[in-house]
Design a protein around this motif. Structure first.
Motif, PDB file in Angstrom:
ATOM      1  N   LEU A 231       0.815  -1.216   0.000  1.00 30.89           N
ATOM      2  CA  LEU A 231       0.000   0.000   0.000  1.00 30.89           C
ATOM      3  C   LEU A 231       0.848   1.265   0.000  1.00 30.89           C
ATOM      4  N   GLY A 232       2.066   1.146  -0.514  1.00 25.89           N
ATOM      5  CA  GLY A 232       2.957   2.301  -0.571  1.00 25.89           C
ATOM      6  C   GLY A 232       2.696   3.180  -1.783  1.00 25.89           C
ATOM      7  N   VAL A 234      -0.019   4.078  -3.409  1.00 22.36           N
ATOM      8  CA  VAL A 234      -1.409   4.470  -3.648  1.00 22.36           C
ATOM      9  C   VAL A 234      -1.528   5.872  -4.252  1.00 22.36           C
ATOM     10  N   LYS A 236      -4.782   8.863  -5.243  1.00 22.31           N
ATOM     11  CA  LYS A 236      -6.179   9.142  -4.938  1.00 22.31           C
ATOM     12  C   LYS A 236      -6.995   9.194  -6.225  1.00 22.31           C
ATOM     13  N   ARG A 244     -16.799   9.456  -3.069  1.00 24.14           N
ATOM     14  CA  ARG A 244     -15.595  10.110  -2.581  1.00 24.14           C
ATOM     15  C   ARG A 244     -14.357   9.434  -3.171  1.00 24.14           C
ATOM     16  N   ALA A 245     -13.261  10.197  -3.178  1.00 21.82           N
ATOM     17  CA  ALA A 245     -12.004   9.652  -3.690  1.00 21.82           C
ATOM     18  C   ALA A 245     -11.392   8.740  -2.638  1.00 21.82           C
ATOM     19  N   TYR A 247      -7.753   5.954  -1.837  1.00 21.48           N
ATOM     20  CA  TYR A 247      -6.427   5.529  -2.270  1.00 21.48           C
ATOM     21  C   TYR A 247      -6.499   4.183  -2.967  1.00 21.48           C
TER      22      TYR A 247
ATOM     23  N   LYS B  44      -3.939  -7.733   7.512  1.00 18.08           N
ATOM     24  CA  LYS B  44      -3.654  -6.309   7.678  1.00 18.08           C
ATOM     25  C   LYS B  44      -4.502  -5.779   8.838  1.00 18.08           C
ATOM     26  N   ASP B  52      -8.747   5.358   5.369  1.00 19.09           N
ATOM     27  CA  ASP B  52      -8.019   5.807   4.176  1.00 19.09           C
ATOM     28  C   ASP B  52      -6.516   5.610   4.310  1.00 19.09           C
ATOM     29  N   THR B  56       0.476  10.394   0.777  1.00 23.48           N
ATOM     30  CA  THR B  56       1.712   9.890   0.171  1.00 23.48           C
ATOM     31  C   THR B  56       2.751  11.004   0.102  1.00 23.48           C
ATOM     32  N   PRO B  57       4.037  10.705   0.013  1.00 19.91           N
ATOM     33  CA  PRO B  57       4.649   9.374  -0.001  1.00 19.91           C
ATOM     34  C   PRO B  57       4.567   8.664   1.343  1.00 19.91           C
ATOM     35  N   ARG B  58       4.376   7.341   1.220  1.00 23.05           N
ATOM     36  CA  ARG B  58       4.186   6.511   2.407  1.00 23.05           C
ATOM     37  C   ARG B  58       5.355   5.586   2.694  1.00 23.05           C
ATOM     38  N   ILE B  59       6.189   5.350   1.692  1.00 21.15           N
ATOM     39  CA  ILE B  59       7.305   4.423   1.919  1.00 21.15           C
ATOM     40  C   ILE B  59       8.590   5.018   1.372  1.00 21.15           C
ATOM     41  N   ILE B  70       2.124   3.883   6.330  1.00 19.26           N
ATOM     42  CA  ILE B  70       0.898   3.620   5.578  1.00 19.26           C
ATOM     43  C   ILE B  70      -0.294   4.186   6.354  1.00 19.26           C
ATOM     44  N   GLN B  73      -4.359   1.827   6.419  1.00 21.80           N
ATOM     45  CA  GLN B  73      -5.421   1.799   5.420  1.00 21.80           C
ATOM     46  C   GLN B  73      -6.070   0.422   5.451  1.00 21.80           C
TER      47      GLN B  73
END
Lengths: 281, 315
Positions: A231-232, A234, A236, A244-245, A247, B44, B52, B56-59, B70, B73
């Motif tokens: 999930l890195g 993602v 929108k 709604r938007a 990820y 998870k 949600d 980002t950025p997340r990583i 993250i 999510q």
């Protein structure tokens, strides 16, 4: 799908600047890859650097069972790939992701590439040639140094229109300028396909929106796994049937997205939402 | 050759479990590998409602590691039970659900849903996520809050309760004992280490959330040390987690006292990592004339070691 595949390097070609064309052998990838799809790949079997890197598949040769990647050296992962010698192997997952759609019959595919983002369009042009589709490739960068693939895009039926911001090659200006000129010149029905820096993708999305054209953009966020679990990567996105938007993984639901559904940075509401709210005709 | 282990009354066919947050909900790997080959799968992290996650950025990659924020999510426990569980429950492996909450009540509420769902074997309690503003580490960093959350979950379920502890504490033995006293059946040690990566051009954190959780081979020695300390501090089993990508990595935890381990970041690098480690584990046992993985657990020889950490002198 994404089992780990050991792929031997069969050819390497250094281009101007920090760019390489690396050709690997793997029959299934060569056979199955479609324009816009990518592989997650790392050189050798060493633990460092830990993560694989995503690369668009630039070309395939199903007969020779090979596929080619366009690699720019930017860090340890791409550097290690650039140092592979023929016969050495890489670890590879792929082909991954959602490809560009096939343009509807009678529609011209207008391919818009920014610099390094040209990679998927070589394969796209090959697919157009095979299917008898019409296309035109607009290839832009700041200077001619950003267009290292210029001499490698021949041999297809897709005319090439280069553009540089310093005027060193092709049109003087941003790549969207010759695109808009072409659209103004009375071209027939068209669909836009774009890959490159985010600002360029957003600009192409705006051109499409203003002219009521469909556009697909290939996004390139930082990717960890390529198979939808970290999930890195993602982005929108808001589809028309959504309130709604949210990820979405660029690796599994993209990297190609409908430009109108992407929530671009700085945009408060997506085009989909504005449409529903009646802001647009 | 026996690779099976029993933890908290659950039988795992081998000691390799897919770690929470690195294996999706399991379904993502359905076409990639035979899920029945895994010792277990931890979902998870799940709250009551969908989340949600962070911007980002997340990583970002770091030396031998991955820094992530993250932000949990997820689809929420009800969607998991309704849409995902029926699909993965048919695989013969131990299905654990990682539960989260903004409040103690929410943890209990999610645990109650798990308790009522056929196919969920046990509950891993996430009191250690560094990437959320409420819950997570806010609970796992404080022994009283740890006790409170674990006790609240314990009260509403008959299923095994496995708190996942944070390394971002001065003495993990204190937290391990608090969880044990509150009724935990086992512990998962450890979650990610709090980290910060800086973009020197923009002088901003590389991650949008700011700080993140560090995982991968970079953290393994820290993880082995903390799992070992926790295992010495409690009587319940400790599942080792942190930077495992080979059989030898897994064996470090087993020897240090963990009957099973979780594989995390390595799933991102190689989806076939479980199969590879499993084969290499069997080979290692064979080479050492052993036919039961259990014979390895807790066999650390540590010359001059004082008694278990916290009960006597602590190193």
């Amino acid at each position: 799908m994404p089992a780990n595949r050991i792929v031997p390097l069969v050819a390497r070609e250094g281009l101007r600047g920090p760019y390489w064309l690396l050709t690997f052998r793997h029959p299934e990838i060569a056979r199955d890859a479609r324009a816009g799809q990518f592989v997650m790949i790392k050189a050798g079997t060493s633990a460092e650097p830990p993560l694989r890197r995503p690369f668009s598949i630039m070309a395939t040769d199903p007969g020779a069972e090979t596929f080619t990647l366009f690699v720019k050296e930017v860090g340890p992962g791409s550097r290690a790939l650039g140092r592979l010698a023929p016969g050495e192997v890489a670890q590879c997952l792929g082909p991954l992701g959602r490809p560009f759609s096939t343009p509807p019959a009678g529609t011209e595919a207008l391919l818009v590439a920014g610099g390094y983002g040209v990679a998927p369009f070589r394969l796209f042009a090959e697919e157009l040639k095979r299917s008898g589709g019409r296309g035109r490739l607009f290839y832009g960068g700041r200077t001619s140094d950003d267009l290292p693939l210029l001499e490698h895009l021949g041999g297809t039926s897709t005319p090439l229109v280069p553009a540089t911001e310093d005027g060193s090659v092709g049109h003087h200006g941003q790549v969207t300028a010759p695109l808009e000129e072409w659209l103004d010149s009375g071209a027939g029905p068209a669909r836009l396909y774009a890959c490159g820096p985010e600002a360029m993708l957003h600009a192409v999305a705006r051109v499409a929106e203003a002219r009521g054209l469909a556009a697909e953009v290939s996004l390139d966020p930082w990717m960890g796994c390529g198979i939808g679990t970290c999930l890195g990567c993602v982005v929108k996105v808001q589809n028309t049937d959504e309130t709604r938007a949210s990820y979405r993984c660029a690796c599994t639901e993209g990297p190609v997205f409908d430009a109108a559904r992407v929530r671009w940075p700085g945009e408060e509401v997506s085009r989909a939402r504005r449409e529903r709210a009646g802001f647009m005709a | 050759m026996n690779l099976a282990v029993e933890i908290a009354g659950l039988r795992f066919k081998n000691p390799l479990i897919a770690a929470s947050g690195t294996f999706g909900y399991g379904v993502e790997y359905e076409d990639v590998l035979d899920l029945s080959r895994l010792g277990g799968i931890v979902s998870k992290g799940l709250y009551m409602e969908p989340r949600d996650g962070n911007p980002t950025p997340r990583i970002t990659e770091t030396p031998s590691g991955l820094l992530n924020a993250i932000g949990l999510q997820g689809i929420g426990i009800r969607a998991f039970v309704r849409d995902v569980l029926p699909r993965i429950a048919r695989y013969d492996t131990v299905h654990l659900v990682n539960i989260c909450g903004d409040t103690v009540e929410e943890y209990a509420e999610v645990a109650r849903v798990c308790d009522g769902a056929e196919g969920i074997a046990g509950i891993e309690v996430n009191i250690s996520c560094p990437n959320v503003k409420k819950g997570g580490l806010a609970f796992g960093g404080d022994p009283r809050m740890t006790h409170e959350v674990v006790a609240a979950v314990r009260k509403v379920t008959r299923r095994p309760v496995i708190p996942k502890l944070s390394p971002n504490v001065a003495d993990i033995a204190v937290l391990a004992r608090a969880a044990e006293e509150a009724g935990a059946d086992a512990l998962s040690c450890i979650n990610t280490l709090l980290g910060l990566a800086v973009d020197v051009e923009t002088r901003r954190p590389k991650l949008a959330f700011g700080t993140g959780g560090l995982s991968g081979p970079a953290i393994r020695p820290v993880a082995v040390r903390m799992a070992w300390q926790a295992a010495r501090a409690v009587k319940i089993p400790v599942i080792g987690i942190g930077g495992i990508s080979s059989a030898s990595d897994a064996l470090e935890f087993l020897i240090a006292g963990c009957p099973a381990v979780q594989i995390g970041t390595a799933n991102f690098v190689d989806p076939g990592v479980h199969e590879r480690i499993l084969a290499d584990l069997a080979t290692w046992l064979e080479q050492h004339g052993l036919d039961d993985i259990g014979a390895v657990v807790g066999t650390l020889e540590y010359p001059g070691l004082p008694g278990p950490c916290g009960t006597e002198v602590c190193p």
